[in-house]
Write a protein that holds these residues in place. Structure first.
Motif, PDB file in Angstrom:
ATOM      1  N   ASP A 239       0.814  -1.204   0.000  1.00  0.00           N
ATOM      2  CA  ASP A 239       0.000   0.000   0.000  1.00  0.00           C
ATOM      3  C   ASP A 239       0.856   1.266   0.000  1.00  0.00           C
ATOM      4  O   ASP A 239       1.871   1.333   0.691  1.00  0.00           O
ATOM      5  N   ASP A 241       0.231   5.624   0.061  1.00  0.00           N
ATOM      6  CA  ASP A 241      -0.590   6.836   0.090  1.00  0.00           C
ATOM      7  C   ASP A 241       0.310   8.032  -0.162  1.00  0.00           C
ATOM      8  O   ASP A 241       1.285   8.242   0.565  1.00  0.00           O
ATOM      9  N   LEU A 243       0.086  12.018  -0.257  1.00  0.00           N
ATOM     10  CA  LEU A 243      -0.797  13.108   0.117  1.00  0.00           C
ATOM     11  C   LEU A 243      -0.202  14.449  -0.279  1.00  0.00           C
ATOM     12  O   LEU A 243       0.905  14.803   0.132  1.00  0.00           O
ATOM     13  N   LEU A 248      -5.184  13.151  -2.676  1.00  0.00           N
ATOM     14  CA  LEU A 248      -4.509  11.918  -2.295  1.00  0.00           C
ATOM     15  C   LEU A 248      -4.483  10.957  -3.468  1.00  0.00           C
ATOM     16  O   LEU A 248      -5.477  10.808  -4.186  1.00  0.00           O
ATOM     17  N   GLN A 250      -3.612   6.850  -4.172  1.00  0.00           N
ATOM     18  CA  GLN A 250      -3.431   5.586  -3.472  1.00  0.00           C
ATOM     19  C   GLN A 250      -3.156   4.453  -4.444  1.00  0.00           C
ATOM     20  O   GLN A 250      -3.713   4.406  -5.539  1.00  0.00           O
ATOM     21  N   ASP A 252      -2.487  -0.028  -4.174  1.00  0.00           N
ATOM     22  CA  ASP A 252      -2.405  -1.193  -3.305  1.00  0.00           C
ATOM     23  C   ASP A 252      -1.461  -2.253  -3.885  1.00  0.00           C
ATOM     24  O   ASP A 252      -1.437  -3.399  -3.430  1.00  0.00           O
TER      25      ASP A 252
END
Length: 341
Positions: A239, A241, A243, A248, A250, A252
């Motif tokens: 994962d 992230d 920011l 944001l 993202q 996975d």
């Protein structure tokens, strides 16, 4: 146009995967292999259809049947092999991590003095999704202030070389944490030195190997990164992230994409990332797909082949900067958690 001929030092699982990528690349081919045991080299050569087998890496490097060397040896032996490859005027693609940033500096200096290419073998850097994400960051996220990453694999086989601290002294930090650190460089590009760095590690009770860890890095710019990594998980987690001031992004599967990578093969899946802004609920999340024609590993090989052209000096320097920046973060984290480098 003739293909770049690769000699391979090593015959483990990662060498097996990368050799398959070399065979699939339009610009490259496999020419030779050497391993710690000749019997393993013979078996590996048969599997990968490699024509030339050598009893040791010194003989492979001295031979005239390769233009580039892919080094997939244990970490503690990499510097010696890399420097010898460059001394024999071979371009260099090398697995990570390195002993430390000073080791990279030695290898890089020799490569530049010989007019040769030197690149670390980090796949996701070469995925077209990486470039697309960076483009989206600039357009929609604004300055990236913080990154969180988690990379865990389910791998507690103590017979694996990763559990031999004599060959892999930083354990999961260098092997798995490398990707957390690379994500910081690729997606945040922090400005200024590290202001504070802290973390914690866990060692295997039987072997003493570092099997997991977590940390926090604060840069002089005010940018921060939190990260977790390790082997002691019953699941693969990848994962990320990113920011920014305005949103944001993202992922996975930021290390090995679900479609076609060292651990996964789902040919019907299209790699993607998710963009979120404001108070958007899941039905408003933007799923941006990035179709690919070849895997990120094959793209890495193609990019390396282009790097060997003397016209690509800027790209060569950028490749060295990527490797050194990543290893430097590894070194500083190791120092923060009391691991010698």
């Amino acid at each position: 146009m003739s293909k770049l001929r690769f000699g391979v030092v090593g015959s483990g699982a990662i060498a097996d995967f990368t050799c398959k990528a070399i065979s699939r690349a339009h610009s490259a081919c496999l020419s030779s292999v050497a391993s710690r045991r000749f019997s393993q080299a013979k078996e590996f050569a048969h599997k990968q259809q490699i024509p030339n087998i050598y009893k040791d890496w010194e003989s492979l490097l001295e031979a005239q049947d390769s233009d580039a060397i892919y080094v997939a040896s244990p970490t503690t032996s990499r510097e010696e092999i890399c420097l010898a490859a460059l001394a024999n005027h071979k371009h260099l693609l090398c697995e990570k991590p390195f002993l430390n940033a000073a080791s990279i500096d030695k290898i890089a200096a020799r490569a530049q003095s010989e007019g040769l290419a030197f690149m670390d073998a980090t796949h996701f850097t070469h995925h077209p999704r990486t470039a697309k994400i960076i483009q989206q960051q600039k357009q929609h996220l604004g300055p990236v202030n913080r990154i969180h990453s988690a990379f865990f694999v389910s791998m507690m086989d103590r017979n694996n070389i990763r559990f031999d601290s004599h060959k892999e002294p930083t354990g999961a930090i260098g092997d798995i944490g490398w990707y957390n650190m690379r994500a910081i460089f690729e997606y945040m590009r922090p400005t200024g030195a590290i202001k504070t760095i802290s973390g914690a590690i866990k060692r295997d009770s039987q072997t003493g190997t570092i099997i997991s860890g977590a940390g926090l890095i604060e840069f002089a710019s005010g940018q921060t990164s939190t990260f977790e990594f390790g082997y002691d998980s019953g699941v693969w987690q990848m994962d990320l992230d990113i920011l920014g001031e305005s949103g944001l992004i993202q992922l996975d599967d930021f290390v090995l994409d679900w479609r076609d990578s060292a651990a996964f093969y789902n040919p019907e899946y299209t790699p993607e990332f998710v963009v979120r802004r404001g108070q958007a609920s899941p039905d408003k999340f933007e799923h941006q797909q990035v179709p690919i024609e070849q895997s990120q590993a094959v793209q890495m090989i193609e990019d390396f082949c282009r790097l060997t052209s003397p016209d690509n000096q800027v790209e060569r320097i950028q490749a060295i900067e990527r490797a050194r920046a990543t290893q430097s973060l590894i070194d500083q984290y190791c120092q923060a958690v009391g691991v010698a480098v």
